[in-house]
Design an enzyme around this catalytic site. Structure first.
Site, PDB file in Angstrom:
ATOM      1  N   ARG A 105       0.948  -1.271   0.053  1.00 20.76           N
ATOM      2  CA  ARG A 105      -0.151   0.106  -0.011  1.00 20.76           C
ATOM      3  C   ARG A 105       0.950   1.056  -0.036  1.00 20.76           C
ATOM      4  NH1 ARG A 105      -5.586   1.184   1.431  1.00 20.76           N
ATOM      5  NH2 ARG A 105      -5.768   3.134   2.588  1.00 20.76           N
ATOM      6  N   HIS A 132      -7.090   1.295  -6.991  1.00 16.89           N
ATOM      7  CA  HIS A 132      -7.535   0.723  -5.568  1.00 16.89           C
ATOM      8  C   HIS A 132      -8.585  -0.743  -5.966  1.00 16.89           C
ATOM      9  CE1 HIS A 132      -8.063  -0.310  -1.559  1.00 16.89           C
ATOM     10  NE2 HIS A 132      -8.861   0.807  -1.051  1.00 16.89           N
ATOM     11  N   GLN A 135     -10.586  -2.925  -3.488  1.00 18.47           N
ATOM     12  CA  GLN A 135     -11.917  -2.501  -3.157  1.00 18.47           C
ATOM     13  C   GLN A 135     -12.840  -2.637  -3.882  1.00 18.47           C
ATOM     14  OE1 GLN A 135     -12.410  -0.565  -0.102  1.00 18.47           O
ATOM     15  NE2 GLN A 135     -14.427  -1.132  -0.859  1.00 18.47           N
ATOM     16  N   ASP A 220     -16.455   8.999  -2.837  1.00 18.00           N
ATOM     17  CA  ASP A 220     -15.090   8.931  -2.015  1.00 18.00           C
ATOM     18  C   ASP A 220     -14.987  10.091  -1.444  1.00 18.00           C
ATOM     19  OD1 ASP A 220     -12.983   7.667  -0.926  1.00 18.00           O
ATOM     20  OD2 ASP A 220     -11.728   7.859  -2.779  1.00 18.00           O
ATOM     21  N   CYS A 260     -16.086   3.612   0.043  1.00 14.69           N
ATOM     22  CA  CYS A 260     -14.765   2.814   0.428  1.00 14.69           C
ATOM     23  C   CYS A 260     -14.482   3.007   1.894  1.00 14.69           C
ATOM     24  CB  CYS A 260     -13.658   2.823  -0.411  1.00 14.69           C
ATOM     25  SG  CYS A 260     -12.849   4.587  -0.372  1.00 14.69           S
ATOM     26  N   ARG A 288     -14.255  -6.728   1.969  1.00 13.19           N
ATOM     27  CA  ARG A 288     -12.876  -6.817   1.873  1.00 13.19           C
ATOM     28  C   ARG A 288     -12.003  -7.893   2.262  1.00 13.19           C
ATOM     29  NH1 ARG A 288     -10.015  -1.810   1.521  1.00 13.19           N
ATOM     30  NH2 ARG A 288      -8.065  -3.153   1.104  1.00 13.19           N
TER      31      ARG A 288
END
Length: 301
Positions: A105, A132, A135, A220, A260, A288
């Site tokens: 990450r 991402h 996700q 987001d 998310c 997830r």
């Protein structure tokens, strides 16, 4: 056999992607029943390299490895030579000789591409500034659980043309749905990512127009990690890009809402939407775990 990496959703073909979603749903059901011990990664080790912090990413990957009988090692910049300037190529060569799979990450997407190039084991993108993909596996799983196949549906993404937006663009190609992106001038997604998906993706300015007839509405945060010094300017730019009751009223009556997380109630989404009956953000967050377990299994086969 060549090592498989998961750096973007497009590292999968459509059949593999659908199989991953189906497998994630099965693994979730199996876990809920709790009558089967399934440890396909027993004695395997996941190295988790975090240059950006996270709650959901760390907990979901660590828990997933524990469920599968393996272990995970958390590595922050303070814990590795990467944080002290060791070349990425050298870190990749060393870590991939000691662990069985690596999750990263980080900031620049080029960094994870270079790491994967020199790694002997699979590398998973757990977030970069550009994408991402983990996700999106969870998001698609969540939609399928609640509404069935997302193929042919209309998804509206409202907000910054960021890594989440880019991964939704890739998902539209992979899972065959229509995507409308509503964003202010100057915050559009990367044109090079949009271009190959031009038959499925439309970039608009008006969030109300974009949400008309949508089956799924997504947003987001306005300022992502590393953009804190831009918060004030972004708040002004995105002032009309909040997902609220008016936006959701333009969507289909059975439309779902996703985020998310973490969310800023009163900014990109109102409390009545994220805590309302159309919101599936908690299932989305839980998934997830299950989607990434399916991914770990797939890459380690």
């Amino acid at each position: 056999m060549a090592v498989r990496h998961f750096l973007t959703l497009l590292d999968l073909d459509p059949l593999e992607a659908q199989a991953l979603i189906d497998r994630a749903i099965h693994l979730k059901r199996q876990h809920k029943i709790g009558d089967v011990i399934y440890e396909p990664l027993k004695n395997k080790v996941l190295g988790m390299v975090f240059e950006k912090s996270s709650t959901r990413t760390r907990v979901s990957f660590e828990t997933g490895m524990a469920h599968f009988g393996g272990q995970a090692i958390f590595l922050s910049p303070r814990d590795t030579q990467l944080g002290r300037g060791e070349p990425i190529e050298d870190s990749a060569r060393v870590l991939s000789r000691m662990v069985d799979i690596i999750m990263i990450r980080t900031f620049e997407h080029e960094k994870i591409e270079r790491f994967a190039e020199y790694s002997q084991v699979p590398v998973i993108n757990a977030l970069t500034d550009s994408y991402h993909p983990c996700q999106l596996l969870a998001d698609i799983q969540t939609y399928v659980e609640h509404r069935g196949s997302i193929a042919g549906k209309t998804v509206t993404y409202i907000g910054d043309g960021n890594n989440m937006c880019h991964s939704y663009i890739n998902a539209a190609r992979l899972f065959d749905f229509k995507l409308r992106v509503a964003c202010p001038q100057g915050y559009a997604p990367d044109a090079e990512i949009v271009a190959p998906a031009a038959d499925r993706v439309e970039v608009l300015r008006d969030p109300l127009t974009a949400s008309e007839g949508a089956d799924l509405v997504v947003t987001d945060v306005w300022a992502s990690m590393g953009q804190e010094d831009e918060s004030a300017g972004r708040a002004r730019a995105f002032d009309n890009y909040q997902v609220n009751a008016e936006v959701m009223a333009q969507a289909n009556d059975d439309a779902l809402f996703m985020h998310c997380l973490p969310a800023h109630r009163g900014e990109e989404v109102t409390a009545d939407v994220i805590d309302g009956p159309q919101s599936v953000v908690w299932d989305e967050a839980e998934n997830r775990l299950h989607a990434q377990k399916a991914l770990l299994e797939f890459l380690m086969r």
